[in-house]
Design a protein around this motif. Structure first.
Motif, PDB file in Angstrom:
ATOM      1  N   ALA A 139       0.830  -1.204   0.000  1.00  0.00           N
ATOM      2  CA  ALA A 139       0.000   0.000   0.000  1.00  0.00           C
ATOM      3  C   ALA A 139       0.865   1.253   0.000  1.00  0.00           C
ATOM      4  CB  ALA A 139      -0.937  -0.003   1.207  1.00  0.00           C
ATOM      5  N   ALA A 140       1.991   1.197   0.703  1.00  0.00           N
ATOM      6  CA  ALA A 140       2.901   2.345   0.734  1.00  0.00           C
ATOM      7  C   ALA A 140       3.414   2.654  -0.669  1.00  0.00           C
ATOM      8  CB  ALA A 140       4.064   2.070   1.691  1.00  0.00           C
ATOM      9  N   ALA A 141       3.801   1.591  -1.382  1.00  0.00           N
ATOM     10  CA  ALA A 141       4.273   1.800  -2.759  1.00  0.00           C
ATOM     11  C   ALA A 141       3.151   2.389  -3.617  1.00  0.00           C
ATOM     12  CB  ALA A 141       4.760   0.481  -3.354  1.00  0.00           C
ATOM     13  N   ALA A 142       1.939   1.874  -3.435  1.00  0.00           N
ATOM     14  CA  ALA A 142       0.819   2.316  -4.261  1.00  0.00           C
ATOM     15  C   ALA A 142       0.436   3.765  -3.979  1.00  0.00           C
ATOM     16  CB  ALA A 142      -0.388   1.392  -4.036  1.00  0.00           C
ATOM     17  N   VAL A 143       0.537   4.187  -2.742  1.00  0.00           N
ATOM     18  CA  VAL A 143       0.066   5.524  -2.375  1.00  0.00           C
ATOM     19  C   VAL A 143       1.066   6.599  -2.794  1.00  0.00           C
ATOM     20  CG1 VAL A 143       0.965   5.995  -0.043  1.00  0.00           C
ATOM     21  CG2 VAL A 143      -1.421   6.534  -0.600  1.00  0.00           C
ATOM     22  N   GLY A 144       2.270   6.167  -3.208  1.00  0.00           N
ATOM     23  CA  GLY A 144       3.234   7.143  -3.720  1.00  0.00           C
ATOM     24  C   GLY A 144       4.454   7.360  -2.848  1.00  0.00           C
ATOM     25  N   ALA A 145       4.646   6.505  -1.834  1.00  0.00           N
ATOM     26  CA  ALA A 145       5.835   6.653  -0.998  1.00  0.00           C
ATOM     27  C   ALA A 145       7.084   6.411  -1.836  1.00  0.00           C
ATOM     28  CB  ALA A 145       5.788   5.679   0.179  1.00  0.00           C
ATOM     29  N   ASP A 146       8.191   6.991  -1.391  1.00  0.00           N
ATOM     30  CA  ASP A 146       9.454   6.812  -2.096  1.00  0.00           C
ATOM     31  C   ASP A 146      10.198   5.572  -1.641  1.00  0.00           C
ATOM     32  OD1 ASP A 146       9.610   9.279  -3.757  1.00  0.00           O
ATOM     33  OD2 ASP A 146       9.348  10.212  -1.805  1.00  0.00           O
ATOM     34  N   GLY A 147       9.685   4.895  -0.624  1.00  0.00           N
ATOM     35  CA  GLY A 147      10.362   3.697  -0.166  1.00  0.00           C
ATOM     36  C   GLY A 147       9.850   3.251   1.179  1.00  0.00           C
ATOM     37  N   ILE A 148      10.463   2.187   1.682  1.00  0.00           N
ATOM     38  CA  ILE A 148      10.086   1.661   2.989  1.00  0.00           C
ATOM     39  C   ILE A 148      11.343   1.387   3.818  1.00  0.00           C
ATOM     40  CG2 ILE A 148       7.912   0.593   2.286  1.00  0.00           C
ATOM     41  CD1 ILE A 148       9.415  -2.088   2.105  1.00  0.00           C
ATOM     42  N   ILE A 149      11.143   1.356   5.122  1.00  0.00           N
ATOM     43  CA  ILE A 149      12.202   0.947   6.032  1.00  0.00           C
ATOM     44  C   ILE A 149      11.606  -0.138   6.913  1.00  0.00           C
ATOM     45  CG2 ILE A 149      11.675   2.995   7.465  1.00  0.00           C
ATOM     46  CD1 ILE A 149      14.598   2.844   8.466  1.00  0.00           C
ATOM     47  N   VAL A 150      12.205  -1.341   6.849  1.00  0.00           N
ATOM     48  CA  VAL A 150      11.598  -2.476   7.555  1.00  0.00           C
ATOM     49  C   VAL A 150      12.609  -3.137   8.477  1.00  0.00           C
ATOM     50  CG1 VAL A 150       9.831  -3.074   5.864  1.00  0.00           C
ATOM     51  CG2 VAL A 150      12.128  -4.018   5.629  1.00  0.00           C
ATOM     52  N   GLU A 151      12.051  -3.772   9.511  1.00  0.00           N
ATOM     53  CA  GLU A 151      12.900  -4.471  10.460  1.00  0.00           C
ATOM     54  C   GLU A 151      12.984  -5.945  10.087  1.00  0.00           C
ATOM     55  OE1 GLU A 151      11.722  -3.630  14.473  1.00  0.00           O
ATOM     56  OE2 GLU A 151      12.242  -1.513  14.232  1.00  0.00           O
ATOM     57  N   SER A 152      14.211  -6.466  10.129  1.00  0.00           N
ATOM     58  CA  SER A 152      14.354  -7.895   9.862  1.00  0.00           C
ATOM     59  C   SER A 152      15.417  -8.456  10.803  1.00  0.00           C
ATOM     60  CB  SER A 152      14.725  -8.137   8.410  1.00  0.00           C
ATOM     61  OG  SER A 152      15.845  -7.366   8.071  1.00  0.00           O
ATOM     62  N   HIS A 153      15.363  -9.738  10.991  1.00  0.00           N
ATOM     63  CA  HIS A 153      16.188 -10.382  12.008  1.00  0.00           C
ATOM     64  C   HIS A 153      16.233 -11.853  11.614  1.00  0.00           C
ATOM     65  CE1 HIS A 153      17.619 -11.524  16.013  1.00  0.00           C
ATOM     66  NE2 HIS A 153      17.674 -10.250  16.346  1.00  0.00           N
ATOM     67  N   LEU A 154      17.427 -12.458  11.672  1.00  0.00           N
ATOM     68  CA  LEU A 154      17.469 -13.862  11.246  1.00  0.00           C
ATOM     69  C   LEU A 154      16.676 -14.748  12.188  1.00  0.00           C
ATOM     70  CD1 LEU A 154      20.695 -14.907   9.517  1.00  0.00           C
ATOM     71  CD2 LEU A 154      18.707 -13.640   8.730  1.00  0.00           C
ATOM     72  N   ASN A 155      16.543 -14.309  13.422  1.00  0.00           N
ATOM     73  CA  ASN A 155      15.841 -15.114  14.399  1.00  0.00           C
ATOM     74  C   ASN A 155      14.970 -14.212  15.278  1.00  0.00           C
ATOM     75  OD1 ASN A 155      14.949 -17.031  16.095  1.00  0.00           O
ATOM     76  ND2 ASN A 155      16.978 -17.834  16.636  1.00  0.00           N
ATOM     77  N   PRO A 156      13.848 -13.779  14.712  1.00  0.00           N
ATOM     78  CA  PRO A 156      13.029 -12.784  15.414  1.00  0.00           C
ATOM     79  C   PRO A 156      12.686 -13.195  16.837  1.00  0.00           C
ATOM     80  CG  PRO A 156      12.202 -13.095  13.201  1.00  0.00           C
ATOM     81  CD  PRO A 156      13.275 -14.140  13.404  1.00  0.00           C
ATOM     82  N   CYS A 157      12.568 -14.498  17.082  1.00  0.00           N
ATOM     83  CA  CYS A 157      12.192 -14.936  18.433  1.00  0.00           C
ATOM     84  C   CYS A 157      13.262 -14.586  19.457  1.00  0.00           C
ATOM     85  CB  CYS A 157      11.982 -16.434  18.488  1.00  0.00           C
ATOM     86  SG  CYS A 157      10.778 -16.994  17.328  1.00  0.00           S
ATOM     87  N   GLU A 158      14.475 -14.332  18.994  1.00  0.00           N
ATOM     88  CA  GLU A 158      15.549 -14.030  19.939  1.00  0.00           C
ATOM     89  C   GLU A 158      15.856 -12.536  20.000  1.00  0.00           C
ATOM     90  OE1 GLU A 158      16.996 -16.466  21.741  1.00  0.00           O
ATOM     91  OE2 GLU A 158      15.781 -18.022  20.777  1.00  0.00           O
ATOM     92  N   ALA A 159      15.145 -11.741  19.221  1.00  0.00           N
ATOM     93  CA  ALA A 159      15.448 -10.311  19.169  1.00  0.00           C
ATOM     94  C   ALA A 159      15.273  -9.680  20.548  1.00  0.00           C
ATOM     95  CB  ALA A 159      14.553  -9.610  18.159  1.00  0.00           C
ATOM     96  N   LEU A 160      16.165  -8.754  20.876  1.00  0.00           N
ATOM     97  CA  LEU A 160      16.085  -8.096  22.179  1.00  0.00           C
ATOM     98  C   LEU A 160      15.058  -6.969  22.188  1.00  0.00           C
ATOM     99  CD1 LEU A 160      19.818  -7.937  23.322  1.00  0.00           C
ATOM    100  CD2 LEU A 160      18.089  -9.675  23.758  1.00  0.00           C
ATOM    101  N   SER A 161      14.586  -6.575  21.019  1.00  0.00           N
ATOM    102  CA  SER A 161      13.534  -5.556  20.988  1.00  0.00           C
ATOM    103  C   SER A 161      12.701  -5.717  19.732  1.00  0.00           C
ATOM    104  CB  SER A 161      14.135  -4.139  21.044  1.00  0.00           C
ATOM    105  OG  SER A 161      15.018  -3.918  19.976  1.00  0.00           O
ATOM    106  N   ASP A 162      11.397  -5.556  19.894  1.00  0.00           N
ATOM    107  CA  ASP A 162      10.470  -5.510  18.764  1.00  0.00           C
ATOM    108  C   ASP A 162      10.531  -6.719  17.842  1.00  0.00           C
ATOM    109  OD1 ASP A 162       9.368  -3.188  19.603  1.00  0.00           O
ATOM    110  OD2 ASP A 162      10.378  -1.895  18.173  1.00  0.00           O
ATOM    111  N   GLY A 163      10.895  -7.884  18.372  1.00  0.00           N
ATOM    112  CA  GLY A 163      10.956  -9.078  17.539  1.00  0.00           C
ATOM    113  C   GLY A 163       9.620  -9.421  16.893  1.00  0.00           C
ATOM    114  N   HIS A 164       8.544  -9.056  17.559  1.00  0.00           N
ATOM    115  CA  HIS A 164       7.212  -9.397  17.039  1.00  0.00           C
ATOM    116  C   HIS A 164       6.904  -8.721  15.716  1.00  0.00           C
ATOM    117  CE1 HIS A 164       5.802  -5.449  18.309  1.00  0.00           C
ATOM    118  NE2 HIS A 164       6.680  -5.617  19.265  1.00  0.00           N
ATOM    119  N   GLN A 165       7.680  -7.708  15.372  1.00  0.00           N
ATOM    120  CA  GLN A 165       7.417  -7.027  14.103  1.00  0.00           C
ATOM    121  C   GLN A 165       8.595  -7.163  13.136  1.00  0.00           C
ATOM    122  OE1 GLN A 165       6.609  -3.179  15.829  1.00  0.00           O
ATOM    123  NE2 GLN A 165       8.575  -2.344  15.246  1.00  0.00           N
TER     124      GLN A 165
END
Lengths: 338, 338, 338, 338
Positions: free
Chosen positions: A287-313
């Motif tokens: 939706a961000a791409a469709a609405v005209g945003a210039d890009g996205i910034i996303v969180e990724s983690h090889l093992n989200p279950c072990e992330a020390l913060s915000d692993g759920h996203q």
């Protein structure tokens, strides 16, 4: 400026205000009405500040005609600004993808994510926090300068420029040695000392919208940075706080479309914080791409279950690859490259 | 901690989580349900952080049982804390009135307001900003250290302790030489560096609620300060941001009553920012006294029409005197002194 | 159901509650903790209503495990529902476009818009209000039954099924003679008499989200209709009320993605009300397609400047044609037809 | 009306609009500015509706000068209105207390509460719902006409007039036989058919603010009722929906003080729904008296744990007595009687 007087204000009072307006070199206008009188002041409204009309007991309401931001306004600068992250022009024809972990936790964690992101091939920068603003004093607060050094090594390893959050004006010079783009987080959008400090650098600034900031306040925060001397500002919508609790924030894509009309600065979207729910990141990125945003910034983690913060996203490698695949046709539909 | 698993999670997965919980020394509980399984972990929930349950894809929702703040909680500390401003105990039996101009503008302006406030006789401290956080870079930003010196002189003149806003961790030591109470403004409630910096002093801190901060976030921000070593925290409700536009903010008096039940810290109310409308300051001050607040902090100015900031919500001498007169019976009805 | 007791509740009290839970045929669970005791009740939570636990002074908080809606939940009904508008299946592989004027104003106005929409060729239904809920008693209130007759004629003329708002339970039978789909507006989402009345029909219902309704409340409103006997419900996100004033409402596309995961009902988006700004309708329509919506409902008018209501958010013929052209690639990127 | 044109609108266009304004009999004003042109129209703004300026693509923004409500405005009617409940004048010098259960559940329940309230001696009316609007279709929906009959008997027993919620225009005539005051609930504040229906009666109407309605929308809803012929309207603030979740709603006492300045209608406060937390009802009732409300409406139940709805916010006999005792000094401080 339109100046609506309170009901019952005498003609003499109105005339006195008009004289003051004229005295400042603005053109005064007098509109006596049936129930109340309206005054006008034509010209540069900022001069009017010296009259303190908003404190005048005879004044019911002030209605400015011009927006209070200038440097970031599209009216003065109709052409899209490009902000360089390494060789990539944010705001240009290529859709920007910035990815990485929420926080830098260890060399192993950071390098493995960085390698994965590099390998997937679309991201133009690596994000990762060394200083973490956390709601609770008992949560992980980041690795500090050690985290910055790890980010620098990750850059050497992958060639990806580094985006990292700065949380205090005092850290700006230190961080300037390590990062390619400052991130100003949602809680600091109105930390004016910090805005001025990054405004004195030429390093790009990714400015996130405050979680309860209006669009105008976001533009005024950007104006602080540009007015301090740094034109390299990238705006970022990351969700606002509303009554809805099913999602952590309400991603405001109206704001993205609106910003693209009002400002020449590039606008990114953060669907990770904007939803707070892993399963919603992909559709909201599209939706961000469709609405005209210039890009996205996303969180990724090889093992989200072990992330020390915000692993759920955070997205794992597979989910991140799927996001890029799913995103591509929408970016193309928007006439951009990915 | 209650851990609700997603529908369809296998029994083996649930058992594995229970083992981890037990491994941390907490008592595990297993509640297999018709549609989904629920787990429990009895004991100190903070230990669970190391399991990163909020990132676990098998977990649908976590429901903490204990509040995440401790030091500021009334459960641990049932007796009201008193914070000293000069000889006055904020949180004690005497209702606290703090008054002064929004910003320090000049010696003449400050002294005239200070003299008036002193003469009226009820205020226990003088407020005034030397560093002003302003939404627009083009607005008056305060006099800086010169303003602090004027505040110091006003204190010598009137004997009133000084409350002034600190907007950057770097300013804390400088300001500590001049002020008797730091004010942390609404935009900085989650500026954690700043919270830690004032937490290293013993000077009282008046912590204003962020305009979109939940009550829990306010208490966690206070926890940062107390956890850093400074127990002298005064909370302040100053209005939250809602959809309503008739008033500048929505003063949340529910929060005041709620805070008085949850925390031992004193709670003040700022009706000037809480309404943004001069005519509403008096009735909301009365309501603050009635709802159980420990005091109010109000803006006053001898000539509100000339104020360089927020004049529309400042009271002149006559209005300020009327406020005190009107307030007294409500303070007495609340069983406090004024 | 998880039942968190207040601190200090005696063991005997907890045991008494557990006996009551068991007496209702649910499996009780006892979790005595360090600071407070937690109880569990496994089984059909709705039975617990008879215990009035939410009013029990010993209970601090209730945490239901199951959602309170059933019939509209995807958990029970994993397959997407299709709702028929004439020959078109809303929720199917073809993206739904519904268009028309905000209000029916005259035969000439309605027919000209209807002809234009028919000619453009993508819309599957014609919208138009005969009964208009208006904030002010002095605004245009709609043509009433005369408007319904005009809509019926427009249908005969174009073959397009009719969607029109019903604002009172008493009007349901009358409107059932004229319309192919009831619209329930944002102000009536919790008008339960109306929900039950349309629930007794088999005519489809387009249910708009209340402007301050949570997603769960929207689903419960849909549950009212389905529970009354009518499974043909189409949900519609139309913007929520937030602090932002640059746009009339904040279109909540998080909600669309979330709804598509939680319910089998089709979900449309109304970008006209969702933004309230003509220039933002196209980009937000694209975003709606990208985020996974099943279609859009937009306002159009041959001469928006003359519209008796909401003309500022209506598209003229040229803008409407441009919207469809711009929308197509995004619908295709989403794997649907247009 | 102030009409701000978009940047770049030609002078000829502006002149054409001015001619139209003049053609309607209003005085036109022309203010060509540096960046954009502003027009004015002096006179009765409602005439301008026929120009559809809000839909005109040349117009950027319209700024009305006059409020859109008239009949309920204090400007036209500076003297406080009194609305009679039996012998008691709501809005007069005696503070109004209305009490009773949320819903009528049985003869025994209703009579016992009614007797208790009568005995305590301060309440001037008995509240109780026979028709209950409930978020979930599976919750208790009220006893209907049987409930009304019980209310009538309770009135005969105690002499207390009856306040009860009407949820559908169709019920108005039936209820008019049983009740002394209609209550319009928060979900129906913009149910215009219902507003018009009670507007055709002379029975008083207690109009609750919608949970996301602005103060202006509340006044316009009242205007509907008065404009339909019934001047006996009592406004009621009952909490608005915000991001805060610690309390069920955020009681907006700013609104009460603001309403008392803008309208001549009486204003009550509902602290039960306004907080949703039993322990907060008393302090917020005191605050309501202090802020200038004309009274309160509270929920009470002899056995809140057994209440079929909203028991968590009902006061038992002892708590109700304590509330009245605690309230008295604040009412007296406000210069009213209790």
């Amino acid at each position: 400026m339109i100046i609506i007087l309170k009901a019952g204000v005498a003609e003499a009072d109105a005339k006195q205000l008009l004289e003051k307006i004229e005295g400042l070199g603005l053109k005064p206008l007098y509109m006596p009405g049936v129930e109340r009188t309206v005054l006008g002041a034509i010209g540069d409204e900022r001069i009017l500040a010296s009259l303190h009309l908003d404190s005048d007991p005879r004044v019911d309401e002030l209605k400015p005609i011009l927006s209070s931001y200038k440097l970031v306004s599209r009216e003065l600068n109709p052409i899209d600004s490009h902000v360089m992250l390494g060789n990539h022009a944010v705001g240009g024809e290529r859709f920007t993808v910035i990815a990485g972990p929420c926080g830098v936790e260890s060399k192993e964690q950071l390098f493995s994510v960085a390698d994965m992101i590099k390998q997937q091939g679309e991201a133009v920068a690596l994000r990762g926090g060394a200083f973490k603003p956390r709601t609770s004093p008992y949560s992980f607060q980041g690795l500090g300068e050690e985290g910055l050094k790890l980010l620098q090594q990750a850059k050497q390893r992958t060639g990806l420029p580094i985006v990292s959050e700065v949380i205090d004006a005092n850290d700006v010079e230190l961080m300037a040695q390590y990062v390619d783009c400052f991130q100003i987080g949602t809680r600091n959008m109105q930390n004016y000392r910090l805005l001025e400090a990054v405004g004195k650098q030429q390093i790009p600034v990714l400015l996130k919208r405050g979680m309860s900031a209006t669009i105008e306040e976001l533009l005024l925060a950007a104006e602080y940075i540009v007015n301090s001397g740094n034109p390299n500002v990238i705006l970022c919508e990351r969700g606002i706080r509303t009554f809805e609790t099913a999602t952590r924030n309400t991603l405001d894509l109206n704001a993205v479309a609106y910003l693209k009309q009002k400002t020449h600065l590039p606008v990114l979207v953060d669907p990770s914080h904007g939803t707070g729910v892993r399963e919603l990141i992909a559709p909201l990125s599209y939706a961000a791409a469709a609405v005209g945003a210039d890009g996205i910034i996303v969180e990724s983690h090889l093992n989200p279950c072990e992330a020390l913060s915000d692993g759920h996203q955070a997205l794992d490698a597979e989910q991140y690859a799927a996001l890029l695949d799913g995103l591509r046709p929408f970016v193309h539909a928007a006439g951009k490259l990915l």
